[in-house]
Each structure stands twice: as structure tokens, then as C-alpha cells.
Design a protein around this motif. Structure first.
Motif, mmCIF file in Angstrom:
data_model
loop_
_atom_site.group_PDB
_atom_site.id
_atom_site.type_symbol
_atom_site.label_atom_id
_atom_site.label_comp_id
_atom_site.label_asym_id
_atom_site.label_seq_id
_atom_site.Cartn_x
_atom_site.Cartn_y
_atom_site.Cartn_z
ATOM 1 N N MET A 1 49.866 55.532 46.131
ATOM 2 C CA MET A 1 49.740 54.183 45.696
ATOM 3 C C MET A 1 48.696 54.100 44.589
ATOM 4 O O MET A 1 47.588 54.605 44.725
ATOM 5 C CB MET A 1 49.333 53.351 46.899
ATOM 6 N N ALA A 2 49.020 53.533 43.465
ATOM 7 C CA ALA A 2 48.166 53.437 42.293
ATOM 8 C C ALA A 2 47.111 52.372 42.504
ATOM 9 O O ALA A 2 47.383 51.302 43.064
ATOM 10 C CB ALA A 2 49.001 53.100 41.079
ATOM 11 N N LYS A 3 45.881 52.686 42.023
ATOM 12 C CA LYS A 3 44.790 51.711 42.160
ATOM 13 C C LYS A 3 44.851 50.781 40.967
ATOM 14 O O LYS A 3 45.063 51.193 39.844
ATOM 15 C CB LYS A 3 43.461 52.458 42.195
ATOM 16 N N THR A 4 44.633 49.573 41.215
ATOM 17 C CA THR A 4 44.583 48.587 40.143
ATOM 18 C C THR A 4 43.129 48.217 39.890
ATOM 19 O O THR A 4 42.309 48.159 40.813
ATOM 20 C CB THR A 4 45.377 47.324 40.515
ATOM 21 N N TYR A 5 42.807 48.031 38.635
ATOM 22 C CA TYR A 5 41.438 47.689 38.247
ATOM 23 C C TYR A 5 41.398 46.241 37.810
ATOM 24 O O TYR A 5 42.342 45.710 37.226
ATOM 25 C CB TYR A 5 40.980 48.577 37.080
ATOM 26 N N THR A 6 40.239 45.647 38.050
ATOM 27 C CA THR A 6 40.054 44.290 37.562
ATOM 28 C C THR A 6 39.822 44.363 36.063
ATOM 29 O O THR A 6 39.593 45.436 35.497
ATOM 30 C CB THR A 6 38.847 43.618 38.248
ATOM 31 N N GLU A 7 39.881 43.233 35.423
ATOM 32 C CA GLU A 7 39.700 43.204 33.978
ATOM 33 C C GLU A 7 38.307 43.699 33.588
ATOM 34 O O GLU A 7 38.145 44.450 32.613
ATOM 35 C CB GLU A 7 39.908 41.779 33.459
ATOM 36 N N LEU A 8 37.275 43.355 34.340
ATOM 37 C CA LEU A 8 35.907 43.772 34.064
ATOM 38 C C LEU A 8 35.763 45.290 34.211
ATOM 39 O O LEU A 8 35.134 45.954 33.382
ATOM 40 C CB LEU A 8 34.938 43.045 35.012
ATOM 41 N N GLU A 9 36.366 45.858 35.247
ATOM 42 C CA GLU A 9 36.318 47.309 35.442
ATOM 43 C C GLU A 9 37.055 48.032 34.311
ATOM 44 O O GLU A 9 36.595 49.077 33.835
ATOM 45 C CB GLU A 9 36.961 47.688 36.783
ATOM 46 N N ALA A 10 38.150 47.497 33.865
ATOM 47 C CA ALA A 10 38.908 48.114 32.781
ATOM 48 C C ALA A 10 38.088 48.127 31.487
ATOM 49 O O ALA A 10 38.061 49.130 30.766
ATOM 50 C CB ALA A 10 40.227 47.382 32.582
ATOM 51 N N TRP A 11 37.420 46.993 31.186
ATOM 52 C CA TRP A 11 36.572 46.932 29.998
ATOM 53 C C TRP A 11 35.388 47.906 30.120
ATOM 54 O O TRP A 11 35.013 48.569 29.156
ATOM 55 C CB TRP A 11 36.053 45.519 29.747
#
Length: 118
Positions: A1-11
Motif C-alpha cells: 500500500m502506497a503512502k500518501t503525503y500531505t501537501e506540507l510534507e511534499a513541499w
């Protein structure tokens, strides 16, 4: 299962990768490029290792040693002979030394000294 990142974590991941990329690129370019100043210094070091012929002023050194003096000299013509004792005999002998090599005679608490440039 792929982890999804929040927008802040991605930045944060993006900016961190950007900073690491800039640092690594700077280090890479620092190692592969050599400034002109360093090249000039390396050339001067190579030229400085060439043999230099410096001739000792043997007659001056011998004369100074005979009067129990301390000879100092350099390759630019500077000569100096210092005798610590200021007796009348040393003054006369050092006067002869100074006249022979065209030096100036000084005496004082340091002793008797002939010095100058030839």
C-alpha cells in the motif's frame, strides 16, 4: 500500500531534495574546477624548485671567523660581522675589516660591528 503525503510534507521533501542537489552540485564543481590563482601558485612552486646558485662570501666569512666574530650575509650583498668584545684590539681589527669590504663600523653595548652592502 502506497503512502500518501500531505501537501506540507511534499513541499518539505521537494525543498530538501533541492537543497541537497545544490550542495552536491557545488561540491562537485569545486572539485573539478581549479581557480586561476591556484594554477599560478602551482607554477610558481615549480619554478621555485629550480636550483639557485648562491655563492658564499668565503673571504668575508674567513676574516670574520679569524677575529672570533659572528658573520651574517645574504645573497643581496648584505654583510655583517659582530664581535662581542669592545677591546681596543678588536676595534682596530674590525676597522681593517670594514675598510677592506667597504662596510661601516659601529660599536656599543652589542660589541663591535661591521655591516653594510657590498
Amino acid at each position: 500500500m502506497a503512502k500518501t503525503y500531505t501537501e506540507l510534507e511534499a513541499w518539505a521533501i521537494f525543498i530538501g531534495a533541492l537543497v541537497i542537489g545544490v550542495v552536491l552540485t557545488s561540491v562537485f564543481w569545486a572539485f573539478i574546477t581549479v581557480p586561476e590563482d591556484v594554477k599560478k601558485i602551482e607554477k610558481e612552486i615549480e619554478n621555485a624548485t629550480e636550483p639557485v646558485n648562491i655563492e658564499k662570501p668565503n673571504d668575508f666569512i674567513t676574516f670574520c671567523d679569524k677575529v672570533d666574530g659572528t658573520p651574517n650575509w645574504d645573497d643581496k650583498g648584505f654583510r655583517q660581522c659582530v664581535v662581542k668584545d669592545t677591546s681596543e684590539k678588536n676595534l682596530i681589527v674590525m676597522n681593517l675589516l670594514c675598510k677592506k669590504f667597504n662596510l661601516s663600523l659601529n660599536y656599543g653595548s652589542f660589541g663591535v660591528k661591521c655591516e653594510g652592502k657590498i
